[in-house]
Design a protein around this motif. Structure first.
Motif, PDB file in Angstrom:
ATOM      1  N   GLU A  87       1.962 -24.364  72.803  1.00 15.46           N
ATOM      2  CA  GLU A  87       1.904 -24.270  74.099  1.00 15.46           C
ATOM      3  C   GLU A  87       1.836 -22.838  74.499  1.00 15.46           C
ATOM      4  O   GLU A  87       2.125 -22.344  75.570  1.00 15.46           O
ATOM      5  CB  GLU A  87       2.565 -24.954  74.971  1.00 15.46           C
ATOM      6  CG  GLU A  87       2.436 -26.599  74.771  1.00 15.46           C
ATOM      7  CD  GLU A  87       3.694 -27.365  75.630  1.00 15.46           C
ATOM      8  OE1 GLU A  87       4.700 -26.848  75.806  1.00 15.46           O
ATOM      9  OE2 GLU A  87       3.187 -28.320  75.996  1.00 15.46           O
ATOM     10  N   GLY A  88       2.241 -21.966  73.249  1.00 22.38           N
ATOM     11  CA  GLY A  88       2.501 -20.771  73.467  1.00 22.38           C
ATOM     12  C   GLY A  88       4.002 -20.420  73.213  1.00 22.38           C
ATOM     13  O   GLY A  88       4.559 -21.546  72.924  1.00 22.38           O
ATOM     14  N   LYS A 132      -0.054 -25.896  65.252  1.00 18.61           N
ATOM     15  CA  LYS A 132      -1.256 -25.564  66.140  1.00 18.61           C
ATOM     16  C   LYS A 132      -0.958 -24.396  67.259  1.00 18.61           C
ATOM     17  O   LYS A 132      -1.152 -24.679  68.491  1.00 18.61           O
ATOM     18  CB  LYS A 132      -1.583 -26.721  66.974  1.00 18.61           C
ATOM     19  CG  LYS A 132      -2.003 -27.890  66.028  1.00 18.61           C
ATOM     20  CD  LYS A 132      -2.508 -29.247  67.101  1.00 18.61           C
ATOM     21  CE  LYS A 132      -3.295 -29.935  66.032  1.00 18.61           C
ATOM     22  NZ  LYS A 132      -2.423 -31.024  65.053  1.00 18.61           N
ATOM     23  N   CYS A 133      -0.106 -23.233  66.771  1.00 18.08           N
ATOM     24  CA  CYS A 133       0.067 -22.298  67.744  1.00 18.08           C
ATOM     25  C   CYS A 133      -1.038 -21.523  67.841  1.00 18.08           C
ATOM     26  O   CYS A 133      -2.000 -21.336  67.318  1.00 18.08           O
ATOM     27  CB  CYS A 133       1.260 -21.295  66.824  1.00 18.08           C
ATOM     28  SG  CYS A 133       2.630 -21.975  66.673  1.00 18.08           S
ATOM     29  N   LEU A 144      14.096 -14.647  68.690  1.00 23.29           N
ATOM     30  CA  LEU A 144      12.583 -15.243  68.567  1.00 23.29           C
ATOM     31  C   LEU A 144      12.622 -16.354  67.329  1.00 23.29           C
ATOM     32  O   LEU A 144      13.210 -15.971  66.257  1.00 23.29           O
ATOM     33  CB  LEU A 144      11.787 -13.983  68.198  1.00 23.29           C
ATOM     34  CG  LEU A 144      10.288 -14.596  68.148  1.00 23.29           C
ATOM     35  CD1 LEU A 144       9.632 -14.986  69.332  1.00 23.29           C
ATOM     36  CD2 LEU A 144       9.420 -13.309  67.549  1.00 23.29           C
ATOM     37  N   LEU A 145      12.192 -17.511  67.636  1.00 23.65           N
ATOM     38  CA  LEU A 145      12.167 -18.595  66.617  1.00 23.65           C
ATOM     39  C   LEU A 145      10.620 -18.811  66.006  1.00 23.65           C
ATOM     40  O   LEU A 145       9.666 -19.099  67.052  1.00 23.65           O
ATOM     41  CB  LEU A 145      12.606 -19.797  67.054  1.00 23.65           C
ATOM     42  CG  LEU A 145      14.295 -19.680  67.053  1.00 23.65           C
ATOM     43  CD1 LEU A 145      14.948 -19.544  68.183  1.00 23.65           C
ATOM     44  CD2 LEU A 145      14.942 -20.991  66.167  1.00 23.65           C
ATOM     45  N   ILE A 146      10.573 -18.291  64.788  1.00 23.27           N
ATOM     46  CA  ILE A 146       9.044 -18.526  64.283  1.00 23.27           C
ATOM     47  C   ILE A 146       8.759 -19.703  63.496  1.00 23.27           C
ATOM     48  O   ILE A 146       9.606 -20.118  62.355  1.00 23.27           O
ATOM     49  CB  ILE A 146       8.851 -17.252  63.517  1.00 23.27           C
ATOM     50  CG1 ILE A 146       8.964 -16.141  64.437  1.00 23.27           C
ATOM     51  CG2 ILE A 146       7.560 -17.390  62.663  1.00 23.27           C
ATOM     52  CD1 ILE A 146       8.925 -14.749  63.736  1.00 23.27           C
ATOM     53  N   ALA A 165      -2.024 -21.222  76.153  1.00 24.40           N
ATOM     54  CA  ALA A 165      -1.155 -21.137  75.232  1.00 24.40           C
ATOM     55  C   ALA A 165      -1.540 -19.611  74.736  1.00 24.40           C
ATOM     56  O   ALA A 165      -0.605 -18.741  74.641  1.00 24.40           O
ATOM     57  CB  ALA A 165      -1.317 -21.891  74.427  1.00 24.40           C
ATOM     58  N   GLU A 166      -2.753 -19.449  74.648  1.00 26.91           N
ATOM     59  CA  GLU A 166      -3.332 -17.932  74.131  1.00 26.91           C
ATOM     60  C   GLU A 166      -2.707 -16.844  75.142  1.00 26.91           C
ATOM     61  O   GLU A 166      -2.399 -15.903  74.837  1.00 26.91           O
ATOM     62  CB  GLU A 166      -4.488 -17.733  73.914  1.00 26.91           C
ATOM     63  CG  GLU A 166      -5.316 -16.802  73.287  1.00 26.91           C
ATOM     64  CD  GLU A 166      -4.615 -16.166  71.897  1.00 26.91           C
ATOM     65  OE1 GLU A 166      -4.073 -16.766  71.525  1.00 26.91           O
ATOM     66  OE2 GLU A 166      -4.718 -14.741  72.077  1.00 26.91           O
ATOM     67  N   ASP A 167      -3.022 -17.131  76.341  1.00 27.22           N
ATOM     68  CA  ASP A 167      -2.547 -16.125  77.599  1.00 27.22           C
ATOM     69  C   ASP A 167      -1.293 -16.019  77.356  1.00 27.22           C
ATOM     70  O   ASP A 167      -0.711 -14.960  77.566  1.00 27.22           O
ATOM     71  CB  ASP A 167      -2.930 -16.729  78.816  1.00 27.22           C
ATOM     72  CG  ASP A 167      -4.769 -16.619  79.070  1.00 27.22           C
ATOM     73  OD1 ASP A 167      -5.233 -16.015  78.421  1.00 27.22           O
ATOM     74  OD2 ASP A 167      -4.992 -17.247  79.908  1.00 27.22           O
TER      75      ASP A 167
END
Lengths: 75, 240
Positions: free
Chosen positions: A10-11, B197-198, A67-69, B134-136
Protein backbone atom coordinates in the motif's frame (compact mmCIF):
# COMPACT_ATOMS: atom_id res chain seq x y z
CA UNK A 1 7.82 9.99 19.18
CA UNK A 2 9.47 7.13 17.35
CA UNK A 3 8.29 6.12 13.91
CA UNK A 4 8.59 2.86 12.03
CA UNK A 5 8.12 3.26 8.28
CA UNK A 6 7.26 -0.09 6.73
CA UNK A 7 7.31 -0.60 2.97
CA UNK A 8 4.18 -2.51 2.00
CA UNK A 9 1.98 -3.07 -1.04
CA UNK A 10 0.00 0.00 0.00
CA UNK A 11 3.06 2.20 -0.05
CA UNK A 12 4.60 2.91 3.32
CA UNK A 13 2.64 2.38 6.49
CA UNK A 14 3.71 4.00 9.70
CA UNK A 15 3.75 2.83 13.28
CA UNK A 16 4.47 5.39 15.96
CA UNK A 17 5.58 4.78 19.48
CA UNK A 18 6.15 6.90 22.54
CA UNK A 19 9.66 6.34 23.94
CA UNK A 20 8.34 7.29 27.40
CA UNK A 21 5.59 4.68 27.38
CA UNK A 22 6.52 1.07 28.16
CA UNK A 23 3.29 -0.22 26.62
CA UNK A 24 3.87 1.71 23.42
CA UNK A 25 7.45 0.44 23.21
CA UNK A 26 6.38 -3.16 23.79
CA UNK A 27 3.82 -2.96 20.97
CA UNK A 28 6.28 -1.39 18.55
CA UNK A 29 8.98 -3.87 19.53
CA UNK A 30 6.60 -6.78 18.89
CA UNK A 31 5.82 -5.49 15.41
CA UNK A 32 9.53 -4.91 14.79
CA UNK A 33 10.39 -8.47 15.77
CA UNK A 34 7.53 -9.89 13.68
CA UNK A 35 8.79 -8.11 10.61
CA UNK A 36 12.42 -9.09 11.14
CA UNK A 37 11.20 -12.65 11.54
CA UNK A 38 9.63 -12.35 8.09
CA UNK A 39 12.95 -11.27 6.59
CA UNK A 40 12.56 -7.51 6.74
CA UNK A 41 15.67 -5.43 7.26
CA UNK A 42 15.59 -2.43 9.55
CA UNK A 43 17.55 0.78 9.17
CA UNK A 44 17.78 3.91 11.16
CA UNK A 45 17.06 6.62 8.65
CA UNK A 46 16.32 10.23 8.34
CA UNK A 47 13.69 11.33 5.89
CA UNK A 48 15.10 14.86 6.08
CA UNK A 49 17.34 14.22 3.12
CA UNK A 50 20.50 13.41 5.03
CA UNK A 51 22.19 10.08 4.86
CA UNK A 52 22.02 8.66 8.33
CA UNK A 53 21.45 5.03 7.76
CA UNK A 54 22.58 2.23 9.93
CA UNK A 55 21.50 -1.36 9.97
CA UNK A 56 19.73 -2.38 13.20
CA UNK A 57 18.94 -5.80 14.57
CA UNK A 58 17.54 -4.86 17.97
CA UNK A 59 14.65 -2.52 18.45
CA UNK A 60 16.01 0.91 19.43
CA UNK A 61 13.28 2.55 21.54
CA UNK A 62 14.88 5.98 21.28
CA UNK A 63 15.41 5.98 17.52
CA UNK A 64 13.50 8.71 15.75
CA UNK A 65 12.89 6.88 12.53
CA UNK A 66 13.25 3.32 11.35
CA UNK A 67 12.72 2.11 7.82
CA UNK A 68 11.73 -1.51 7.38
CA UNK A 69 12.44 -3.03 4.00
CA UNK A 70 10.87 -6.29 2.82
CA UNK A 71 13.18 -9.14 1.80
CA UNK A 72 15.12 -8.54 -1.39
CA UNK A 73 15.84 -11.16 -4.01
CA UNK A 74 18.00 -11.44 -7.09
CA UNK A 75 16.07 -11.60 -10.35
CA UNK B 1 -23.38 -5.21 -4.47
CA UNK B 2 -24.52 -8.69 -4.98
CA UNK B 3 -25.88 -10.66 -7.87
CA UNK B 4 -28.06 -12.80 -5.69
CA UNK B 5 -30.99 -10.46 -5.75
CA UNK B 6 -32.74 -11.84 -8.82
CA UNK B 7 -36.40 -11.14 -8.56
CA UNK B 8 -39.28 -11.73 -10.88
CA UNK B 9 -42.46 -9.87 -11.48
CA UNK B 10 -45.11 -9.90 -14.12
CA UNK B 11 -45.06 -6.96 -16.44
CA UNK B 12 -48.77 -6.51 -16.05
CA UNK B 13 -49.20 -3.39 -18.07
CA UNK B 14 -47.58 -4.89 -21.11
CA UNK B 15 -48.26 -8.53 -20.49
CA UNK B 16 -45.53 -9.50 -22.89
CA UNK B 17 -43.98 -12.15 -20.79
CA UNK B 18 -42.17 -12.41 -17.59
CA UNK B 19 -39.83 -9.75 -16.53
CA UNK B 20 -36.76 -10.85 -14.70
CA UNK B 21 -34.74 -8.07 -13.34
CA UNK B 22 -31.83 -7.51 -11.14
CA UNK B 23 -31.34 -4.01 -9.94
CA UNK B 24 -28.21 -3.44 -8.05
CA UNK B 25 -29.63 -0.38 -6.57
CA UNK B 26 -30.01 1.39 -3.33
CA UNK B 27 -33.68 0.71 -3.64
CA UNK B 28 -35.87 -2.01 -5.10
CA UNK B 29 -37.26 -1.01 -8.48
CA UNK B 30 -37.78 -4.19 -10.39
CA UNK B 31 -41.30 -3.61 -11.62
CA UNK B 32 -40.88 -2.31 -15.11
CA UNK B 33 -44.17 -0.54 -15.44
CA UNK B 34 -43.27 1.77 -12.64
CA UNK B 35 -39.71 2.49 -13.50
CA UNK B 36 -38.29 4.79 -16.08
CA UNK B 37 -34.77 3.96 -17.09
CA UNK B 38 -32.58 6.49 -18.77
CA UNK B 39 -29.32 5.31 -20.13
CA UNK B 40 -27.49 3.73 -22.97
CA UNK B 41 -25.49 0.60 -23.48
CA UNK B 42 -23.39 -0.43 -26.41
CA UNK B 43 -26.20 -1.91 -28.44
CA UNK B 44 -29.22 -0.52 -26.74
CA UNK B 45 -30.78 2.88 -26.72
CA UNK B 46 -33.80 3.12 -24.59
CA UNK B 47 -35.96 5.41 -22.61
CA UNK B 48 -38.97 4.11 -20.81
CA UNK B 49 -40.04 0.64 -21.84
CA UNK B 50 -43.74 1.16 -21.49
CA UNK B 51 -43.92 4.65 -22.96
CA UNK B 52 -41.17 4.63 -25.48
CA UNK B 53 -41.61 5.21 -29.15
CA UNK B 54 -38.59 3.24 -30.18
CA UNK B 55 -36.44 0.72 -28.47
CA UNK B 56 -33.49 -0.80 -30.22
CA UNK B 57 -32.07 -4.12 -29.30
CA UNK B 58 -28.97 -5.13 -31.18
CA UNK B 59 -30.08 -2.84 -33.95
CA UNK B 60 -33.62 -4.25 -34.14
CA UNK B 61 -36.47 -1.94 -33.43
CA UNK B 62 -38.85 -3.13 -30.77
CA UNK B 63 -42.11 -1.25 -30.58
CA UNK B 64 -44.00 -0.68 -27.38
CA UNK B 65 -45.76 -3.81 -26.19
CA UNK B 66 -43.84 -5.99 -28.63
CA UNK B 67 -43.28 -9.50 -27.43
CA UNK B 68 -39.63 -10.18 -27.27
CA UNK B 69 -36.52 -10.29 -25.33
CA UNK B 70 -35.45 -7.14 -23.72
CA UNK B 71 -31.94 -7.06 -22.53
CA UNK B 72 -30.20 -4.20 -20.92
CA UNK B 73 -27.05 -3.80 -19.07
CA UNK B 74 -25.76 -0.74 -17.41
CA UNK B 75 -22.53 -0.35 -15.63
CA UNK B 76 -22.69 3.30 -14.84
CA UNK B 77 -24.54 5.44 -12.40
CA UNK B 78 -27.80 6.90 -13.52
CA UNK B 79 -31.02 8.18 -12.07
CA UNK B 80 -34.21 6.22 -12.14
CA UNK B 81 -37.52 7.83 -11.48
CA UNK B 82 -40.08 5.79 -9.63
CA UNK B 83 -43.79 6.20 -10.34
CA UNK B 84 -44.20 8.13 -7.12
CA UNK B 85 -41.56 10.59 -8.31
CA UNK B 86 -39.00 9.23 -5.92
CA UNK B 87 -35.54 9.56 -7.38
CA UNK B 88 -33.22 6.60 -7.02
CA UNK B 89 -29.58 6.38 -7.71
CA UNK B 90 -28.70 3.17 -9.47
CA UNK B 91 -25.24 1.82 -9.88
CA UNK B 92 -25.96 -0.90 -12.38
CA UNK B 93 -28.99 -2.67 -13.72
CA UNK B 94 -29.75 -5.74 -15.74
CA UNK B 95 -33.12 -6.56 -17.11
CA UNK B 96 -34.72 -8.78 -19.73
CA UNK B 97 -37.95 -10.13 -21.03
CA UNK B 98 -38.15 -13.72 -22.02
CA UNK B 99 -40.71 -15.68 -23.98
CA UNK B 100 -40.01 -18.92 -22.19
CA UNK B 101 -37.65 -20.70 -19.79
CA UNK B 102 -35.14 -21.55 -22.52
CA UNK B 103 -34.84 -17.94 -23.40
CA UNK B 104 -34.48 -17.07 -19.80
CA UNK B 105 -31.75 -19.63 -19.20
CA UNK B 106 -29.74 -18.52 -22.18
CA UNK B 107 -30.13 -14.88 -21.28
CA UNK B 108 -29.24 -15.50 -17.68
CA UNK B 109 -26.02 -17.14 -18.85
CA UNK B 110 -25.32 -14.10 -20.92
CA UNK B 111 -25.99 -11.93 -17.91
CA UNK B 112 -23.70 -14.09 -15.78
CA UNK B 113 -20.93 -13.54 -18.31
CA UNK B 114 -21.59 -9.82 -18.47
CA UNK B 115 -21.77 -9.57 -14.72
CA UNK B 116 -18.53 -11.48 -14.34
CA UNK B 117 -16.88 -9.20 -16.90
CA UNK B 118 -18.26 -6.19 -15.09
CA UNK B 119 -16.93 -7.39 -11.74
CA UNK B 120 -13.53 -8.16 -13.24
CA UNK B 121 -13.39 -4.68 -14.74
CA UNK B 122 -14.39 -3.19 -11.40
CA UNK B 123 -11.77 -5.23 -9.59
CA UNK B 124 -9.12 -4.26 -12.13
CA UNK B 125 -10.10 -0.62 -11.80
CA UNK B 126 -9.96 -0.81 -8.00
CA UNK B 127 -6.57 -2.54 -8.20
CA UNK B 128 -5.25 0.17 -10.51
CA UNK B 129 -6.50 2.91 -8.19
CA UNK B 130 -4.90 1.21 -5.18
CA UNK B 131 -1.63 0.73 -7.05
CA UNK B 132 -1.58 4.37 -8.13
CA UNK B 133 -2.29 5.52 -4.55
CA UNK B 134 0.52 3.30 -3.24
CA UNK B 135 2.92 4.62 -5.87
CA UNK B 136 2.02 8.22 -4.98
CA UNK B 137 2.67 7.43 -1.33
CA UNK B 138 6.02 5.85 -2.15
CA UNK B 139 7.03 8.89 -4.18
CA UNK B 140 6.11 11.17 -1.28
CA UNK B 141 8.40 9.13 0.98
CA UNK B 142 11.21 9.29 -1.56
CA UNK B 143 10.61 13.03 -1.77
CA UNK B 144 11.17 13.34 1.97
CA UNK B 145 14.48 11.53 1.55
CA UNK B 146 15.88 13.33 -1.49
CA UNK B 147 14.03 16.65 -1.52
CA UNK B 148 11.43 18.14 -3.84
CA UNK B 149 13.84 19.21 -6.58
CA UNK B 150 15.43 15.80 -6.92
CA UNK B 151 12.04 14.14 -6.73
CA UNK B 152 10.98 16.12 -9.80
CA UNK B 153 14.04 14.79 -11.66
CA UNK B 154 13.16 11.28 -10.52
CA UNK B 155 9.57 11.69 -11.69
CA UNK B 156 10.84 12.83 -15.09
CA UNK B 157 13.54 10.20 -15.55
CA UNK B 158 12.62 7.32 -13.25
CA UNK B 159 16.28 7.19 -12.23
CA UNK B 160 18.25 8.01 -9.12
CA UNK B 161 21.99 8.00 -8.45
CA UNK B 162 23.05 6.11 -5.35
CA UNK B 163 26.51 6.00 -3.85
CA UNK B 164 27.44 2.83 -2.07
CA UNK B 165 30.55 2.28 -0.03
CA UNK B 166 32.57 1.20 -3.06
CA UNK B 167 30.53 1.87 -6.17
CA UNK B 168 28.01 4.19 -7.71
CA UNK B 169 24.69 2.96 -9.04
CA UNK B 170 21.80 4.13 -11.13
CA UNK B 171 18.67 2.71 -9.55
CA UNK B 172 15.86 2.69 -12.08
CA UNK B 173 12.13 2.52 -11.46
CA UNK B 174 10.83 -0.77 -12.78
CA UNK B 175 14.09 -1.81 -14.39
CA UNK B 176 17.56 -3.21 -13.73
CA UNK B 177 19.87 -1.43 -11.35
CA UNK B 178 23.04 -0.31 -13.04
CA UNK B 179 26.43 -0.49 -11.37
CA UNK B 180 28.88 1.98 -12.80
CA UNK B 181 32.37 0.57 -13.17
CA UNK B 182 35.51 2.11 -14.64
CA UNK B 183 34.65 1.58 -18.28
CA UNK B 184 31.32 -0.16 -18.26
CA UNK B 185 27.85 -0.31 -16.82
CA UNK B 186 26.75 -3.61 -15.32
CA UNK B 187 23.05 -4.45 -15.18
CA UNK B 188 22.01 -6.05 -11.91
CA UNK B 189 18.71 -7.69 -11.17
CA UNK B 190 17.74 -7.26 -7.54
CA UNK B 191 14.43 -6.17 -6.13
CA UNK B 192 11.94 -6.55 -3.29
CA UNK B 193 10.48 -10.03 -3.29
CA UNK B 194 7.52 -9.78 -5.65
CA UNK B 195 5.16 -11.47 -3.18
CA UNK B 196 5.14 -8.18 -1.25
CA UNK B 197 3.68 -6.37 -4.31
CA UNK B 198 5.31 -3.11 -3.31
CA UNK B 199 5.00 -0.08 -5.57
CA UNK B 200 7.91 0.45 -7.95
CA UNK B 201 9.24 3.47 -6.10
CA UNK B 202 9.36 1.50 -2.84
CA UNK B 203 11.80 -0.73 -4.65
CA UNK B 204 13.89 2.33 -5.50
CA UNK B 205 13.79 3.44 -1.84
CA UNK B 206 14.77 -0.01 -0.63
CA UNK B 207 17.72 -0.21 -3.03
CA UNK B 208 18.86 3.31 -2.16
CA UNK B 209 18.91 2.57 1.55
CA UNK B 210 20.44 -0.87 1.16
CA UNK B 211 23.16 0.24 -1.26
CA UNK B 212 24.08 3.14 0.99
CA UNK B 213 24.23 0.99 4.09
CA UNK B 214 24.75 -2.61 3.13
CA UNK B 215 26.16 -2.64 -0.38
CA UNK B 216 27.75 -6.06 0.04
CA UNK B 217 24.39 -7.61 0.87
CA UNK B 218 22.85 -6.21 -2.32
CA UNK B 219 25.74 -7.40 -4.48
CA UNK B 220 25.51 -10.83 -2.93
CA UNK B 221 21.84 -11.08 -3.86
CA UNK B 222 21.98 -9.44 -7.28
CA UNK B 223 22.16 -11.38 -10.50
CA UNK B 224 24.45 -9.91 -13.09
CA UNK B 225 22.39 -9.65 -16.26
CA UNK B 226 24.82 -8.07 -18.70
CA UNK B 227 27.04 -5.11 -19.28
CA UNK B 228 27.61 -2.33 -21.77
CA UNK B 229 30.34 0.18 -22.34
CA UNK B 230 30.20 3.36 -20.33
CA UNK B 231 28.60 6.14 -22.36
CA UNK B 232 30.41 9.48 -22.68
CA UNK B 233 27.66 11.09 -20.74
CA UNK B 234 25.61 9.36 -18.09
CA UNK B 235 21.84 9.71 -18.38
CA UNK B 236 20.10 12.31 -16.26
CA UNK B 237 19.05 10.97 -12.88
CA UNK B 238 18.06 12.37 -9.50
CA UNK B 239 20.84 12.99 -6.94
CA UNK B 240 23.64 13.13 -9.55
Amino acid sequence: MGEMIILTHEGDTNIMWDPDSDKSIINAKKKFKDLLGKGYKAFRVSTKGKKQGSFVLDFPPHAAELLLIPPMVGG
Amino acid sequence: MSYSSWTSATASTADVGTYYGCDLATSDCTTTSNVHYYGATSNTVYTDVTDCAYVYFDGIEIKPWDTGIWWSHLDMSFNAQHYNEMQMKIKAAWGLWCRNEDHLNSMQKKIEREWSRYLNNEKARERRLAQNAAEDKAQRLLGLMIGKKELEVYKRTGRIFVKGENNTYIVRKGSFTQKIEDNKIVDLCVHINSQYKCPKTDNVIALKVLLENDEKHVLKLANRIGSSSLPKELPLAACM
